[in-house]
Design a protein around this motif. Structure first.
Motif, PDB file in Angstrom:
ATOM      1  N   TYR A 124       0.115   2.367   5.487  1.00 48.29           N
ATOM      2  CA  TYR A 124      -0.740   2.579   4.323  1.00 48.29           C
ATOM      3  C   TYR A 124      -2.182   2.820   4.791  1.00 48.29           C
ATOM      4  CZ  TYR A 124      -3.342   1.530   0.070  1.00 48.29           C
ATOM      5  OH  TYR A 124      -4.188   1.600  -1.007  1.00 48.29           O
ATOM      6  N   PRO A 125      -2.910   3.755   4.215  1.00 45.73           N
ATOM      7  CA  PRO A 125      -2.467   4.664   3.147  1.00 45.73           C
ATOM      8  C   PRO A 125      -1.765   5.889   3.709  1.00 45.73           C
ATOM      9  CG  PRO A 125      -4.799   4.965   3.583  1.00 45.73           C
ATOM     10  CD  PRO A 125      -4.350   3.843   4.480  1.00 45.73           C
ATOM     11  N   VAL A 126      -0.773   6.379   2.973  1.00 44.59           N
ATOM     12  CA  VAL A 126       0.015   7.522   3.419  1.00 44.59           C
ATOM     13  C   VAL A 126      -0.793   8.811   3.323  1.00 44.59           C
ATOM     14  CG1 VAL A 126       2.075   8.885   2.954  1.00 44.59           C
ATOM     15  CG2 VAL A 126       2.166   6.410   2.757  1.00 44.59           C
ATOM     16  N   SER A 127      -1.555   8.948   2.262  1.00 42.89           N
ATOM     17  CA  SER A 127      -2.250  10.212   1.998  1.00 42.89           C
ATOM     18  C   SER A 127      -3.440  10.455   2.922  1.00 42.89           C
ATOM     19  CB  SER A 127      -2.732  10.249   0.541  1.00 42.89           C
ATOM     20  OG  SER A 127      -3.584   9.148   0.288  1.00 42.89           O
ATOM     21  N   THR A 128      -3.996   9.394   3.486  1.00 42.88           N
ATOM     22  CA  THR A 128      -5.161   9.535   4.361  1.00 42.88           C
ATOM     23  C   THR A 128      -4.903   8.808   5.673  1.00 42.88           C
ATOM     24  OG1 THR A 128      -6.176   7.620   3.278  1.00 42.88           O
ATOM     25  CG2 THR A 128      -6.820   9.803   2.496  1.00 42.88           C
ATOM     26  N   PRO A 129      -4.092   9.389   6.565  1.00 41.26           N
ATOM     27  CA  PRO A 129      -3.734   8.709   7.809  1.00 41.26           C
ATOM     28  C   PRO A 129      -4.924   8.347   8.672  1.00 41.26           C
ATOM     29  CG  PRO A 129      -3.117  11.037   7.868  1.00 41.26           C
ATOM     30  CD  PRO A 129      -3.489  10.725   6.463  1.00 41.26           C
ATOM     31  N   ALA A 130      -6.034   9.058   8.515  1.00 49.82           N
ATOM     32  CA  ALA A 130      -7.213   8.744   9.312  1.00 49.82           C
ATOM     33  C   ALA A 130      -7.754   7.358   8.980  1.00 49.82           C
ATOM     34  CB  ALA A 130      -8.295   9.797   9.073  1.00 49.82           C
ATOM     35  N   ASP A 131      -7.477   6.883   7.768  1.00 50.06           N
ATOM     36  CA  ASP A 131      -7.943   5.564   7.349  1.00 50.06           C
ATOM     37  C   ASP A 131      -6.956   4.457   7.682  1.00 50.06           C
ATOM     38  OD1 ASP A 131     -10.223   6.706   6.270  1.00 50.06           O
ATOM     39  OD2 ASP A 131      -9.287   7.030   4.320  1.00 50.06           O
ATOM     40  N   SER A 132      -5.782   4.805   8.213  1.00 49.25           N
ATOM     41  CA  SER A 132      -4.773   3.805   8.515  1.00 49.25           C
ATOM     42  C   SER A 132      -5.215   2.944   9.698  1.00 49.25           C
ATOM     43  CB  SER A 132      -3.437   4.481   8.843  1.00 49.25           C
ATOM     44  OG  SER A 132      -2.494   3.515   9.250  1.00 49.25           O
ATOM     45  N   ASP A 133      -4.813   1.672   9.676  1.00 48.80           N
ATOM     46  CA  ASP A 133      -5.179   0.766  10.767  1.00 48.80           C
ATOM     47  C   ASP A 133      -4.145   0.746  11.884  1.00 48.80           C
ATOM     48  OD1 ASP A 133      -3.082  -0.533   9.545  1.00 48.80           O
ATOM     49  OD2 ASP A 133      -4.257  -2.258   8.879  1.00 48.80           O
ATOM     50  N   GLY A 134      -3.096   1.580  11.765  1.00 47.01           N
ATOM     51  CA  GLY A 134      -2.081   1.640  12.808  1.00 47.01           C
ATOM     52  C   GLY A 134      -1.075   0.509  12.761  1.00 47.01           C
ATOM     53  N   ILE A 135      -1.124  -0.306  11.721  1.00 44.83           N
ATOM     54  CA  ILE A 135      -0.205  -1.433  11.567  1.00 44.83           C
ATOM     55  C   ILE A 135       0.695  -1.147  10.374  1.00 44.83           C
ATOM     56  CG2 ILE A 135      -0.002  -3.923  11.217  1.00 44.83           C
ATOM     57  CD1 ILE A 135      -2.883  -4.161  12.272  1.00 44.83           C
ATOM     58  N   SER A 136       1.992  -1.336  10.536  1.00 48.48           N
ATOM     59  CA  SER A 136       2.920  -1.044   9.448  1.00 48.48           C
ATOM     60  C   SER A 136       2.764  -2.033   8.301  1.00 48.48           C
ATOM     61  CB  SER A 136       4.362  -1.047   9.954  1.00 48.48           C
ATOM     62  OG  SER A 136       4.704  -2.311  10.480  1.00 48.48           O
ATOM     63  N   ASP A 137       3.138  -1.581   7.118  1.00 45.52           N
ATOM     64  CA  ASP A 137       3.053  -2.378   5.898  1.00 45.52           C
ATOM     65  C   ASP A 137       4.380  -2.276   5.155  1.00 45.52           C
ATOM     66  OD1 ASP A 137       0.012  -2.825   6.044  1.00 45.52           O
ATOM     67  OD2 ASP A 137       0.158  -0.637   6.048  1.00 45.52           O
ATOM     68  N   LEU A 138       4.596  -3.181   4.223  1.00 47.27           N
ATOM     69  CA  LEU A 138       5.820  -3.187   3.432  1.00 47.27           C
ATOM     70  C   LEU A 138       5.610  -2.396   2.158  1.00 47.27           C
ATOM     71  CD1 LEU A 138       8.715  -4.255   2.984  1.00 47.27           C
ATOM     72  CD2 LEU A 138       7.683  -6.255   1.872  1.00 47.27           C
ATOM     73  N   SER A 139       6.541  -1.481   1.876  1.00 47.20           N
ATOM     74  CA  SER A 139       6.412  -0.655   0.674  1.00 47.20           C
ATOM     75  C   SER A 139       7.535  -0.923  -0.312  1.00 47.20           C
ATOM     76  CB  SER A 139       6.421   0.832   1.042  1.00 47.20           C
ATOM     77  OG  SER A 139       7.733   1.264   1.363  1.00 47.20           O
ATOM     78  N   LEU A 140       7.222  -0.702  -1.565  1.00 48.47           N
ATOM     79  CA  LEU A 140       8.179  -0.747  -2.665  1.00 48.47           C
ATOM     80  C   LEU A 140       8.166   0.618  -3.341  1.00 48.47           C
ATOM     81  CD1 LEU A 140       9.950  -2.025  -4.949  1.00 48.47           C
ATOM     82  CD2 LEU A 140       7.805  -2.750  -6.013  1.00 48.47           C
ATOM     83  N   THR A 141       9.359   1.173  -3.545  1.00 52.20           N
ATOM     84  CA  THR A 141       9.474   2.438  -4.271  1.00 52.20           C
ATOM     85  C   THR A 141      10.337   2.204  -5.502  1.00 52.20           C
ATOM     86  OG1 THR A 141       9.403   3.667  -2.190  1.00 52.20           O
ATOM     87  CG2 THR A 141      10.129   4.858  -4.132  1.00 52.20           C
ATOM     88  N   GLN A 142       9.823   2.568  -6.641  1.00 50.93           N
ATOM     89  CA  GLN A 142      10.593   2.450  -7.883  1.00 50.93           C
ATOM     90  C   GLN A 142      10.260   3.640  -8.762  1.00 50.93           C
ATOM     91  OE1 GLN A 142      10.259  -1.298  -9.896  1.00 50.93           O
ATOM     92  NE2 GLN A 142      11.734  -0.752 -11.482  1.00 50.93           N
ATOM     93  N   GLY A 143      11.270   4.431  -9.085  1.00 54.36           N
ATOM     94  CA  GLY A 143      11.025   5.627  -9.864  1.00 54.36           C
ATOM     95  C   GLY A 143      10.456   6.736  -9.002  1.00 54.36           C
ATOM     96  N   GLY A 144       9.698   7.621  -9.598  1.00 54.53           N
ATOM     97  CA  GLY A 144       9.197   8.798  -8.897  1.00 54.53           C
ATOM     98  C   GLY A 144       7.779   8.675  -8.401  1.00 54.53           C
ATOM     99  N   GLY A 145       7.249   7.463  -8.341  1.00 56.24           N
ATOM    100  CA  GLY A 145       5.852   7.297  -7.967  1.00 56.24           C
ATOM    101  C   GLY A 145       5.576   7.241  -6.484  1.00 56.24           C
ATOM    102  N   GLY A 146       6.612   7.375  -5.659  1.00 55.01           N
ATOM    103  CA  GLY A 146       6.405   7.280  -4.222  1.00 55.01           C
ATOM    104  C   GLY A 146       6.284   5.833  -3.770  1.00 55.01           C
ATOM    105  N   ARG A 147       6.104   5.661  -2.468  1.00 50.11           N
ATOM    106  CA  ARG A 147       6.029   4.311  -1.916  1.00 50.11           C
ATOM    107  C   ARG A 147       4.689   3.662  -2.235  1.00 50.11           C
ATOM    108  NH1 ARG A 147       8.214   4.577   4.160  1.00 50.11           N
ATOM    109  NH2 ARG A 147       6.810   6.374   4.308  1.00 50.11           N
ATOM    110  N   GLN A 148       4.767   2.412  -2.694  1.00 52.15           N
ATOM    111  CA  GLN A 148       3.579   1.659  -3.069  1.00 52.15           C
ATOM    112  C   GLN A 148       3.440   0.436  -2.164  1.00 52.15           C
ATOM    113  OE1 GLN A 148       1.572   2.932  -5.513  1.00 52.15           O
ATOM    114  NE2 GLN A 148       3.060   4.617  -5.595  1.00 52.15           N
ATOM    115  N   LEU A 149       2.199   0.071  -1.859  1.00 49.79           N
ATOM    116  CA  LEU A 149       1.939  -1.061  -0.980  1.00 49.79           C
ATOM    117  C   LEU A 149       2.358  -2.369  -1.634  1.00 49.79           C
ATOM    118  CD1 LEU A 149       0.637  -2.170   1.643  1.00 49.79           C
ATOM    119  CD2 LEU A 149      -1.513  -2.332   0.363  1.00 49.79           C
ATOM    120  N   LEU A 150       3.195  -3.133  -0.915  1.00 47.43           N
ATOM    121  CA  LEU A 150       3.598  -4.454  -1.392  1.00 47.43           C
ATOM    122  C   LEU A 150       3.026  -5.551  -0.503  1.00 47.43           C
ATOM    123  CD1 LEU A 150       5.220  -6.184  -3.356  1.00 47.43           C
ATOM    124  CD2 LEU A 150       7.200  -5.919  -1.855  1.00 47.43           C
TER     125      LEU A 150
END
Length: 275
Positions: A124-150
């Protein structure tokens, strides 16, 4: 006039001694303050990690208990996918565990868009990889909204499954311990048991490759899920090294870094599966 009366004050030696003593006292005060400050920061970071991982696993448990909820017996709801994926959500046999399942939330027997739920790791964030800290996060996907940070800074997730046999009973090993299986080859069937020494516990003594099951198991037979989440602090501590080995399902993770880590493990009974 008596010259002795003009010698009131401190000598150079006395001043040096006073300054030295003051320095020692100030150094002690600063050292005590720094120790307390470092301890407070560590406790704050650990508390944040524990709260983060506990909230994440509680959320997962709530959803997974409902996996396959199908009050009209339509047959449209179940656990649908247990294959591993990379951080971009692409199927990858060497990737991270993930799970997708369906739940009839409005109890109408029809699979609607928001009734498919997935959990996976991503950055996270997926849309702006330059802002990512390089550490994986847990995502929740429900419906068509894409993966959301959990949950943030979840560096590993493990999933293993118990299942029922033809008679409807939970399958156990020769010692009567529940078999906890995984899909090792990403064909969406369970094929290997993680409790390789049959002692009822999945730990460092077990072979991470697992033991082959006699036959592959359809994921519709799943009745319980064991979850592992391994999280780390965002800030590093140069005076600390995490050299423990964590058992996360079939993964053995030894960070050897300056972050503090916390592992949480729990088991969820899927009330609507294996019926």
């Amino acid at each position: 006039m008596n010259s002795k009366n003009n010698n009131i004050g401190f000598t150079l030696v006395e001043l040096i001694v006073a300054v030295a003593i003051s320095g020692v006292i100030m150094t002690g005060i600063y050292s005590a303050f720094k120790t307390q400050q470092d301890s407070y920061l560590v406790q704050e970071q650990v508390a944040e990690v524990q709260q983060n991982i506990r909230a994440s696993i509680d959320y997962m448990m709530r959803d997974l208990r409902m996996a396959g909820f199908d009050p009209t017996q339509s047959g449209n709801f179940s656990i649908t996918d247990v294959r591993s994926r990379d951080l971009d959500n692409v199927l990858d046999v060497g990737g991270n565990p993930a799970i997708t399942f369906t739940v009839d939330l409005n109890e109408d027997g029809t699979l609607d868009l928001n009734e498919t739920i997935s959990y996976s790791l991503y950055e996270y964030p997926v849309s702006t990889p330059a802002d990512s800290d390089g550490i994986s996060d847990l995502s929740l996907t429900q419906g068509g909204g894409g993966r959301q940070l959990l949950g943030e800074s979840i560096i590993a997730m493990g999933l293993a499954y118990s299942y029922v046999g033809a008679g409807g009973d939970v399958v156990t090993d020769a010692g009567g311990n529940v078999i906890w299986a995984i899909d090792s080859d990403n064909d969406n069937d369970l094929d290997r048991d993680l409790d390789t020494n049959n002692d009822g516990v999945i730990d460092i003594a077990d072979n991470p490759l697992g033991t082959a099951l006699a036959t592959d198991i359809d994921i519709e037979n799943i009745v319980a899920i064991k979850i592992w989440l391994l999280a780390q602090t965002k800030a590093r501590n140069q005076y600390f090294t995490e050299n423990r080995t964590f058992v996360v399902a079939n993964q053995r993770i030894t960070p050897n870094d300056n972050n503090r880590h916390r592992l949480m493990e729990t088991t969820v009974q899927c009330r609507n599966m294996g019926l």
